[in-house]
Design a protein around this motif. Structure first.
Motif, mmCIF file in Angstrom:
data_model
loop_
_atom_site.group_PDB
_atom_site.id
_atom_site.type_symbol
_atom_site.label_atom_id
_atom_site.label_comp_id
_atom_site.label_asym_id
_atom_site.label_seq_id
_atom_site.Cartn_x
_atom_site.Cartn_y
_atom_site.Cartn_z
ATOM 1 N N TRP A 56 33.172 13.698 -26.637
ATOM 2 C CA TRP A 56 32.251 12.861 -25.864
ATOM 3 C C TRP A 56 32.315 11.455 -26.419
ATOM 4 C CZ3 TRP A 56 27.618 15.192 -23.209
ATOM 5 C CH2 TRP A 56 26.818 14.220 -22.587
ATOM 6 N N ASN A 57 32.708 10.485 -25.605
ATOM 7 C CA ASN A 57 32.763 9.095 -26.030
ATOM 8 C C ASN A 57 31.411 8.454 -25.730
ATOM 9 O OD1 ASN A 57 33.145 6.169 -25.977
ATOM 10 N ND2 ASN A 57 35.299 6.656 -26.286
ATOM 11 N N GLU A 58 30.691 8.121 -26.776
ATOM 12 C CA GLU A 58 29.339 7.566 -26.649
ATOM 13 C C GLU A 58 29.313 6.233 -25.896
ATOM 14 O OE1 GLU A 58 26.508 8.968 -27.893
ATOM 15 O OE2 GLU A 58 27.520 10.664 -28.826
ATOM 16 N N VAL A 59 30.347 5.437 -26.046
ATOM 17 C CA VAL A 59 30.367 4.091 -25.462
ATOM 18 C C VAL A 59 30.683 4.130 -23.977
ATOM 19 C CG1 VAL A 59 31.486 1.827 -25.547
ATOM 20 C CG2 VAL A 59 30.970 3.046 -27.665
ATOM 21 N N THR A 60 31.710 4.880 -23.599
ATOM 22 C CA THR A 60 32.169 4.884 -22.209
ATOM 23 C C THR A 60 31.535 5.980 -21.371
ATOM 24 O OG1 THR A 60 34.043 6.340 -22.648
ATOM 25 C CG2 THR A 60 34.403 3.967 -22.929
ATOM 26 N N GLY A 61 30.960 6.999 -22.007
ATOM 27 C CA GLY A 61 30.403 8.128 -21.277
ATOM 28 C C GLY A 61 31.468 9.112 -20.817
ATOM 29 N N THR A 83 39.612 -1.777 -30.287
ATOM 30 C CA THR A 83 40.200 -0.485 -29.928
ATOM 31 C C THR A 83 39.860 0.576 -30.958
ATOM 32 O OG1 THR A 83 42.024 -1.614 -28.811
ATOM 33 C CG2 THR A 83 42.360 0.711 -29.357
ATOM 34 N N ALA A 84 39.977 0.248 -32.218
ATOM 35 C CA ALA A 84 39.654 1.199 -33.288
ATOM 36 C C ALA A 84 38.175 1.565 -33.262
ATOM 37 C CB ALA A 84 40.034 0.618 -34.643
ATOM 38 N N THR A 85 37.315 0.614 -32.979
ATOM 39 C CA THR A 85 35.879 0.871 -32.916
ATOM 40 C C THR A 85 35.545 1.807 -31.772
ATOM 41 O OG1 THR A 85 35.407 -1.284 -33.884
ATOM 42 C CG2 THR A 85 33.610 -0.201 -32.709
ATOM 43 N N LEU A 86 36.113 1.565 -30.601
ATOM 44 C CA LEU A 86 35.839 2.418 -29.448
ATOM 45 C C LEU A 86 36.372 3.825 -29.671
ATOM 46 C CD1 LEU A 86 36.514 0.004 -26.451
ATOM 47 C CD2 LEU A 86 34.312 0.766 -27.360
ATOM 48 N N ALA A 87 37.520 3.950 -30.285
ATOM 49 C CA ALA A 87 38.083 5.273 -30.559
ATOM 50 C C ALA A 87 37.218 6.040 -31.552
ATOM 51 C CB ALA A 87 39.499 5.139 -31.088
ATOM 52 N N ALA A 88 36.598 5.338 -32.467
ATOM 53 C CA ALA A 88 35.760 5.983 -33.476
ATOM 54 C C ALA A 88 34.438 6.477 -32.891
ATOM 55 C CB ALA A 88 35.494 5.016 -34.624
ATOM 56 N N CYS A 89 34.089 6.063 -31.684
ATOM 57 C CA CYS A 89 32.829 6.450 -31.069
ATOM 58 C C CYS A 89 32.899 7.803 -30.372
ATOM 59 C CB CYS A 89 32.383 5.386 -30.068
ATOM 60 S SG CYS A 89 31.976 3.822 -30.849
ATOM 61 N N ALA A 90 34.037 8.447 -30.366
ATOM 62 C CA ALA A 90 34.178 9.751 -29.739
ATOM 63 C C ALA A 90 33.645 10.827 -30.684
ATOM 64 C CB ALA A 90 35.629 10.020 -29.390
#
Length: 109
Positions: free
Chosen positions: A41-46, A10-17
């Motif tokens: 813009w979230n790089e992982v989820t688009g 969760t922390a990793t995905l949040a950091a990708c914004a």
């Protein structure tokens, strides 16, 4: 251990914004302070979120492969729309944001 793994993910995905800069825009016949338009813009989820005065105004997904896509939403009676694309030569992502079909901001991520 499973809970720790979920928290780390969760922390990793949040950091990708990736946030954008804030741009001001004042619509025609609008007497108040300029609207402050920004995005994330979230790089992982688009997923892209456009904010007006710090409030989510439009949210949508763009292609995770090309970065292209469009979506719209609403903020205090104004129609907020965004058309996003990736500028490969500049290694940037860009969203053109319109308020009631008038270009209001060009956000770079």
């Amino acid at each position: 251990m499973k809970k720790i793994a979920i928290l780390l993910l969760t922390a990793t995905l949040a950091a990708c914004a990736t946030p954008s800069q804030v741009q001001g825009y004042r619509p025609a016949n609008y007497a108040g302070a300029p609207m402050q338009i920004s995005g994330e813009w979230n790089e992982v989820t688009g997923e892209v979120i456009i904010f007006v005065n710090g409030q989510p105004a439009a949210k949508g997904k763009v292609s995770t492969w090309t970065g292209d896509g469009g979506f719209s939403g609403e903020y205090q009676g104004y129609i907020i729309s965004a058309n996003c694309l990736t500028k490969y030569y500049a290694h940037k992502k860009q969203c053109s944001v319109s308020v009631n079909n008038e270009l209001a901001a060009t956000l770079m991520f």
